[in-house]
Design an enzyme around this catalytic site. Structure first.
Site, PDB file in Angstrom:
ATOM      1  N   LYS A  63       0.673  -0.891   0.161  1.00  0.00           N
ATOM      2  CA  LYS A  63       0.212  -0.047   0.515  1.00  0.00           C
ATOM      3  C   LYS A  63       0.930   1.183  -0.128  1.00  0.00           C
ATOM      4  CE  LYS A  63      -3.952   1.920   3.077  1.00  0.00           C
ATOM      5  NZ  LYS A  63      -5.051   2.095   3.941  1.00  0.00           N
TER       6      LYS A  63
ATOM      7  N   ASP B 137     -16.629   0.051  -0.673  1.00  0.00           N
ATOM      8  CA  ASP B 137     -15.678  -0.375  -1.478  1.00  0.00           C
ATOM      9  C   ASP B 137     -14.509  -0.661   0.185  1.00  0.00           C
ATOM     10  OD1 ASP B 137     -15.607   2.892  -0.592  1.00  0.00           O
ATOM     11  OD2 ASP B 137     -13.549   2.833  -1.759  1.00  0.00           O
TER      12      ASP B 137
END
Ligand code: AMP
Ligand code: MG
Length: 486
Positions: free
Chosen positions: A109, A248
């Protein structure tokens, strides 16, 4: 091979993702490697700490067997439909089968732009990475389903937000990163074949029992619903406010993900809300169960083409399933709090007992964590946490009610005490502590980061040496708002 990849998502058709290698950074430096998690995944933590390992975490080198991809998804953000999101600042390196036999994603990430980055830079500032590391690992130690942090590095590159910030990359681990929004994506483009493939993938990976059902899709949906109900009830139990429960950001595996503007409440307040981007309070503490229901409704809508060939019948099935959510959630909520109160059975009046306690906490401005910890201590050894917290007199009546309720249980006082001490943490990642670790990290020091990680790995073990970490913030330390920092 340092990481024994066994990738499955990449075997799905190309329209599920974009092939995307991480974008290298200029001068990575290790922040930390999570040794125990690395070992569970069958990765040598010392290798991860080596130059080679650090380069892999930074995205500067690809380990053998990795097939990096950025996955596509859609989602409702604060209730507004966004037809295409996707991993805008993350890449999935691949999957491994861990020692527990489970399949885990390893994702980077903050690893640079992807086809889904839109206007973003694909990067993450150091602060949110430090927060995610501390909070995700604390959640795991608290026994709450969550994505984990395998390692983090600073990138040596600047990231520009409101100001210039140091950048960082985090290696995230989860049972999968497939979201409600991933289902919504395929449903919204009317790719029913894709939707079906995704459902099969989810069933195989997370809900194998559903395959045995007459209607596997419906069985999977109901299983997801149960896991979400369990998850949110557990959040409520420790005062965790996720902050961005967009569709999401809800994993079909039922793990907590996306530690953006999340926060833990200190003083109990059912309307607690910290996120600076949530003007309407959509994701406030008390709304979390209703939002989970809302998100599951979106998931059910996406699955309508698969529940039944007859659309009308399908919608009916979805509605019937969804109608069970409140009851399932309520049962999980009661189970969470009766356990916190040291009860091993449930009685009709227990819900009122729970609610009355929470109302007292709210009205008396009491700290949620300390109150339950103190309650755990009350029957036997009041000396430990007592210096930190005393119940005001207004609790007397309630405490007698609770004590008389406890006498109806078959376990001994000591057994109850032990159970409560293992249920109600002494330490949580309080916002002001996480904030202090973040500020230190930006100044180049990681002592608070390491100290917190070490302490929070054993949240139920009180330690006098860390008594300051059990304390609620002083007025000047209270964190009023949290920021996504994306
Ligand atoms: P989040 O609010 O973090 O869940 O992100 C929502 C969407 O924005 C996701 O598709 C992310 O991948 C994307 N996103 C968030 N931050 C960035 C960034 N710095 N660069 C590119 N995309 C981002
Ligand atoms: Mg997200």
């Amino acid at each position: 091979m340092p990481i024994a990849f066994d990738n499955s998502y990449v075997k799905l058709p190309q329209r599920f993702y974009a092939k995307q290698a991480p974008v290298p950074v200029s001068s990575p430096e290790l922040i930390a490697v999570n040794h125990s998690l690395a070992e569970t995944l069958g990765i040598d933590p010392l290798w991860l700490e080596s130059d080679e390992g650090v380069n892999v975490i930074a995205g500067n080198a690809l380990p053998d067997g990795s097939e990096p991809i950025a996955t596509v998804y859609a989602g409702h953000q604060f209730g507004h439909w966004n037809p295409r999101l996707g991993d805008g600042r993350a890449v999935l390196l691949g999957e491994v089968i861990a020692k527990d036999g489970e399949r885990y994603d390893i994702q980077l990430k903050g690893s640079g732009i992807t086809p889904y980055s839109r206007n973003g830079d694909g990067r993450a500032p150091l602060g949110p990475i430090v927060r995610e590391y501390i909070v995700s690992e604390a959640m795991a130690a608290l026994g709450i389903p969550t994505s984990r942090t395998l390692a983090a590095v600073t990138s040596g590159d600047a990231v520009y937000r409101e100001s210039r910030l140091d950048g960082a990359v985090l290696a995230r681990v989860a049972k999968s990163h497939i979201r409600i929004g991933t289902m919504q994506y395929f449903a919204s483009i009317e790719d029913t074949d894709g939707l079906k493939l995704l459902v099969d993938h989810i069933i195989e990976r997370h809900y194998p029992d559903a395959a045995k059902s007459d209607n596997p899709t419906l069985a999977m949906f109901e299983a997801v619903m149960r896991r979400q109900a369990y998850l949110v009830a557990r959040w409520q139990g420790i005062g965790f406010i996720h902050g961005v429960m967009n569709t999401d950001n809800m994993l079909l595996s039922g793990e907590t993900i996306d530690y953006g503007p999340c926060a833990f409440m200190d003083t109990f307040d059912s309307s607690a809300l910290y996120s600076s981007i949530d003007q309407q309070g959509r994701y406030a503490y008390r709304n979390q169960p209703a939002i989970a229901n809302w998100n599951l409704t979106c998931l059910a809508q996406s699955l309508v083409p698969l529940f039944d060939a007859d659309e009308e019948k399908s919608v009916e099935m979805a509605q019937k399933s969804l109608a069970q959510f409140s009851e399932i959630y309520q049962a999980e909520y009661s189970a969470t709090f009766t356990k916190k109160l040291g009860l091993t059975s449930t009685q009709p009046d227990d819900e009122k007992l729970i609610q009355d306690f929470l109302n007292l906490l709210q009205n008396q401005h009491c700290d949620l964590t300390l109150a339950f910890r103190r309650l755990s201590e009350l029957p036997v050894a009041p000396e430990v946490i007592k210096p930190l917290f005393d119940f005001p007199n207004s609790f007397d009546d309630w405490i007698s009610r609770w004590q008389s309720r406890c006498t109806e249980e078959s376990i001994s006082t000591d057994d109850r005490h032990q159970r409560m001490m293992a249920t109600n943490p002494a330490f949580i990642p309080r916002n002001h502590l996480v904030e202090a670790a973040i500020q230190q990290a930006y100044a180049g020091y990681f002592s608070m980061f390491h100290r917190l990680n070490k302490r929070l790995a054993q949240p139920f073990e009180y330690s006098e040496a860390d008594s300051d970490l059990a304390l609620p913030p002083k007025p000047e330390q209270i964190v009023q708002q949290t920021f996504c920092g994306t």
